[in-house]
Scaffold this active site. Structure first.
Site, PDB file in Angstrom:
ATOM      1  CB  CYS A 157      -0.913   0.017   1.225  1.00 54.93           C
ATOM      2  SG  CYS A 157      -2.010  -1.408   1.357  1.00 54.93           S
TER       3      CYS A 157
ATOM      4  N   GLY B 252      -0.741   0.663  -5.057  1.00 58.02           N
ATOM      5  CA  GLY B 252      -2.043   0.059  -4.818  1.00 58.02           C
ATOM      6  C   GLY B 252      -3.105   0.670  -5.700  1.00 58.02           C
TER       7      GLY B 252
ATOM      8  CG  ASN C 215       2.999  -0.219   2.958  1.00 54.96           C
ATOM      9  OD1 ASN C 215       2.512  -1.227   2.460  1.00 54.96           O
ATOM     10  ND2 ASN C 215       4.220   0.196   2.659  1.00 54.96           N
ATOM     11  N   GLY C 216       1.781  -2.595   5.148  1.00 52.91           N
ATOM     12  CA  GLY C 216       2.493  -3.714   5.725  1.00 52.91           C
ATOM     13  C   GLY C 216       1.550  -4.843   6.098  1.00 52.91           C
TER      14      GLY C 216
ATOM     15  CE1 TYR D 112       6.161  -5.137 -10.428  1.00 55.10           C
ATOM     16  CE2 TYR D 112       5.224  -5.174  -8.222  1.00 55.10           C
ATOM     17  CZ  TYR D 112       5.055  -5.125  -9.587  1.00 55.10           C
ATOM     18  OH  TYR D 112       3.798  -5.051 -10.124  1.00 55.10           O
TER      19      TYR D 112
END
Length: 507
Positions: free
Chosen positions: A2, A28, A101-102, A257
């Site tokens: 995210c 996202g 995020n995570g 990435y």
């Protein structure tokens, strides 16, 4: 995976939050949300879809206030339910909103404890809601009518003691200020910046530096593992280390990435790290395939592999060409559990330029290989337009293990490299030759940008989970939620929900 952003401004922040989320859209595309605060009231808009689809003029006009946080979501378990769109909110104490995020590796355990001990109800399957309720409970347990920055940091310290896994967080405590904090291993990225205005200093916290610089802020630094920063309503900033026994191990897949190449994460240029990946992969090709290889042209799989492929071609003294054109306007494909659906999606998104393939020995370069179905289809596309030989190179090592820290990778059994040798994978994808980056070279490619980082989370490659709490039982439970069958069931339930909603709308 995210993207998060928080802004403590001196003027309305709705447009700035929107712009930051568009810059972070690559992190996202499933859902987006913004919450702002004005005169003690919160204003929230969130829904499924891209940023441009979730926010219209009527929504932006309602997002008033000088403080706010935003989120773009990529699901970690295959669900696209709008109920899990962030930011989340709890009204007690004070009113707290949070975006994350995570992934918490002990979320199920905490959720049960929240109900039994803290008397808090969790309404979704999102670990972000669990994290929010832990923070809210610890803040409430202090029993302060007007919390100070010390109280905020004390609550964050308690979060670190209860929560395991990866988390980069932005949050707002209504009436008091903006908060950002990072897990004690620093797995997920978070960075902050500032800018001077006529009214005073403004602050921004975001997942990547590009969201800071794109808005005209100056990058200050990344948050350290376990660190929290708090900007109060008066615009004063405070920071504190809130965790004991920190071990800095950022996720190396950010450089492979996820992150944009124009970002800097933990003081490492993503672009330069990918250049080095290409350089080291070229050196391995020379060692293993010889200086007299028969590669005629290097072609990247758009978009992430371009930087590594360009440097690889330069080091091999081989032509670099854009052989695939990507359709950026194709509609969303949502969950694609079946191989036939994935193949169709690849054909729709990528179109080969036949003259770059016909009669040539081509080396296709991608950032990584996960399931193998996509690269197999791409290799076949190259053959269909006349390539004589098709070699394949991965800028990352073989992905043999699932990610548990916020990346929606398949179950272990669905990873093509799990249990297969390079030669076997080469046959499975239909290539004439296959070469992977060595893990030591990948680590060196990133670490060269910041030698102070002694280790990275490389768990998808080596199965070594930095938090130390992952066993076979955990991975088995994860596999049941991430395999294709589980995702099909999720999609069926959501399709029924949508159909029922449509019937109700007609009525």
């Amino acid at each position: 995976m995210c993207g998060i952003v928080g802004i403590a401004g001196k003027s309305p922040v709705n447009q700035a939050l929107y712009d930051a989320l568009t810059v972070l859209q690559h992190r996202g595309q499933d859902a987006a949300g913004i919450v702002t605060i004005h005169d003690g009231r919160l204003f929230l808009r969130k829904d499924n879809g891209m940023v441009r689809d979730v926010f219209h003029t009527r929504h932006m006009l309602r997002l008033i206030g000088n403080f706010g946080i935003g989120h773009v979501r990529y699901p970690t378990a295959g669900s696209s339910s709008s109920a899990e769109a962030q930011p989340f909110y709890v009204n007690s104490p004070y009113g707290v909103t949070l975006a994350h995020n995570g992934n918490l590796t002990n979320a199920d355990e905490i959720a049960k404890d929240l109900f039994r001990s803290d008397l808090r109800h969790i309404n979704t399957d999102s670990d972000s809601e669990v994290l929010l309720n832990v923070f809210a409970h610890e803040l409430q347990a202090l029993g302060k009518l007007q919390p100070t920055e010390n109280d905020i940091f004390q609550a964050v310290s308690a979060v670190h003691k209860r929560c395991r896994g990866a988390y980069a967080v932005v949050a707002m405590v209504t009436g008091y200020g903006l908060l950002g904090f990072r897990d004690p291993n620093g797995i997920r990225p978070i960075i902050y910046g500032e800018r001077e205005t006529a009214e005073g200093k403004e602050y921004i916290i975001a997942s990547e530096s590009v969201a800071i610089t794109a808005l005209g802020f100056k990058v200050v630094r990344d948050l350290a593992p376990g660190e929290a920063i708090f900007i109060n309503n008066e615009g004063e900033m405070f920071s504190r280390q809130c965790a004991d026994n920190v071990v800095f191990a950022p996720c190396i897949f950010e450089y492979v990435y996820f992150a944009r190449p124009d970002s800097r994460i933990d003081n490492i240029s993503v672009y330069k790290s990918r250049l080095r990946m290409g350089e080291k992969l070229a050196m391995k090709i020379k060692r293993e395939w010889g200086e007299d290889h028969d590669i005629d042209v290097v072609i990247p799989i758009p978009d992430t592999s371009r930087t590594a492929a360009l440097e690889l071609a330069n080091k091999l003294n081989v032509k670099y060409r854009e052989g695939f054109m990507k359709n950026h306007y194709i509609g969303r494909t949502f969950i694609m559990p079946g191989q036939s659906q994935r193949k169709k999606s690849v054909r729709q998104k990528l179109s080969p330029v036949d003259l770059e393939f016909r009669g040539k020995n081509v080396l296709l370069v991608d950032d990584s290989i996960v399931r193998g179905t996509t690269c197999k289809e791409i290799i076949q596309m190259a053959r269909d337009v006349g390539a004589r030989k098709v070699y394949f190179a991965s800028a990352a090592p073989p992905v043999r293990f699932p990610n548990v820290y916020g990346i929606d990778m398949p179950a272990k059994s669905e990873l093509i490299a799990h249990g297969n040798t390079t030669e076997e994978i080469c046959q499975l994808i239909g290539a004439d030759g296959l070469i992977y980056q060595d893990l030591s070279d990948l680590i060196a490619s990133a670490r060269e940008g910041n030698p102070d980082i002694e280790q990275f989370d490389c768990s998808v490659f080596d199965g070594q989970y930095i938090t130390g709490d992952i066993d076979d039982a955990y991975l088995d439970r994860l596999a049941k939620s991430r395999n294709d069958g589980a995702k099909r069931k999720v999609q069926q339930v959501e399709n029924v929900t949508i159909e029922l909603a449509n019937v109700q709308d007609i009525d």
